[in-house]
Enzyme design. Sequence first.
Site, PDB file in Angstrom:
ATOM      1  N   SER A   1       0.845  -1.196   0.000  1.00 20.71           N
ATOM      2  CA  SER A   1       0.000   0.000   0.000  1.00 20.71           C
ATOM      3  C   SER A   1       0.881   1.248   0.000  1.00 20.71           C
ATOM      4  O   SER A   1       1.656   1.452  -0.929  1.00 20.71           O
ATOM      5  CB  SER A   1      -0.956  -0.043   1.195  1.00 20.71           C
ATOM      6  OG  SER A   1      -1.994   0.886   1.052  1.00 20.71           O
TER       7      SER A   1
ATOM      8  N   HIS B 247      -7.219  -6.032  -0.403  1.00 19.99           N
ATOM      9  CA  HIS B 247      -6.044  -5.205  -0.135  1.00 19.99           C
ATOM     10  C   HIS B 247      -4.988  -5.916   0.708  1.00 19.99           C
ATOM     11  O   HIS B 247      -3.794  -5.697   0.527  1.00 19.99           O
ATOM     12  CB  HIS B 247      -6.493  -3.917   0.552  1.00 19.99           C
ATOM     13  CG  HIS B 247      -5.444  -2.854   0.600  1.00 19.99           C
ATOM     14  ND1 HIS B 247      -4.809  -2.370  -0.532  1.00 19.99           N
ATOM     15  CD2 HIS B 247      -4.917  -2.160   1.645  1.00 19.99           C
ATOM     16  CE1 HIS B 247      -3.943  -1.432  -0.190  1.00 19.99           C
ATOM     17  NE2 HIS B 247      -3.977  -1.284   1.123  1.00 19.99           N
TER      18      HIS B 247
ATOM     19  N   ASP C 139      -9.134  -5.865  -4.670  1.00 21.29           N
ATOM     20  CA  ASP C 139      -8.769  -4.688  -3.884  1.00 21.29           C
ATOM     21  C   ASP C 139      -9.527  -3.455  -4.376  1.00 21.29           C
ATOM     22  O   ASP C 139      -9.400  -3.071  -5.536  1.00 21.29           O
ATOM     23  CB  ASP C 139      -7.264  -4.453  -3.988  1.00 21.29           C
ATOM     24  CG  ASP C 139      -6.757  -3.399  -3.016  1.00 21.29           C
ATOM     25  OD1 ASP C 139      -7.573  -2.815  -2.282  1.00 21.29           O
ATOM     26  OD2 ASP C 139      -5.536  -3.172  -3.002  1.00 21.29           O
TER      27      ASP C 139
END
Length: 319
Positions: free
Chosen positions: A170, A294, A262
């Site tokens: 991320s 995610h 995601d």
Amino acid sequence: VTQSEANRPTILGLLHPSFYHDALSIAPSRVLIDMPPISCASFSLKPGSCSKPGTGYSYSIISKAPIQGILLLPDNSENEKLPLIVVPHGGPHSCMSTAFIPSYGFLCRYGRYAILLVNYRGSSGFGQESLESLAGNAGSLDVHDVVAATRAVTESGIVDADRVGICGGSHGGFLAGHCIGQHPDIFKVAATRNPVMNISSMVTATDIPDWCYIEALGIGHYDFSGFRTPTKEELCIMWDRSPIAHLKNAIAPTLIGLGMKDKRVPPSQGIEYYHALRAKHVPTKLLVYNDCDHAIDGVASEADFWINTKRWFDKYLRT
């Protein structure tokens, strides 16, 4: 029954059946798994400083938060020049702690890598001023802090400065992309999970458009009461603050893992960067997990990703 301690795997034990009938009695138990802890040291740096690591929290966390690093070392490595894997956390407004993290424990203990967990400015736990200082400065302030922490460790002589990789998911993947683009002389290989690579192409496809506006443009640039598309000028700033803006300098072999469900960081982010690196003939590998979102935290997919990550680092930091 389990027992957790800082920076070591969970101790797993089996209680005697008599415990279930009389919880107040002293029942014998049997330990099933008890792995030893991993060596850990923490240090803090003043923002802007690249001095050698100190210990503890010697700097004020009220007005000027330190850059904090947590260094994990495998056992019996005192006489070894270990390769280093730098790990900036995601969020970005979260933090790394000394709690045991299986994935990094795996890389440290079984890969025999030094692992540097970095709490850059913007991390939680260091005061509101530090937390908000990153807004509008993503891709510069956080990158500076990760590099400062990395240099502090490499210059200390603990690790091999010529064998440094970076790993993150991320926003941590966002920083990995920035670091290999802005500092290709330091970071020789990267492994990422659902990374943000181009904020300007993510802003209208994510479930957190506020992240794109606030981290790229600053506090006050997002209207939470309604939706609007970004302006041309805003898109340009978002692009400038993205790893894709430094693609021309990226030469590090890069592993990209994507959860295809995601909604936070669309898979198109990693796919875009994957094709961009391939067009430059940079070694890259794409791992696709169709049923993951995610986190990429399904039992099989998580194991697959971290085994591939270790092999990726072994290939480019061990040969």
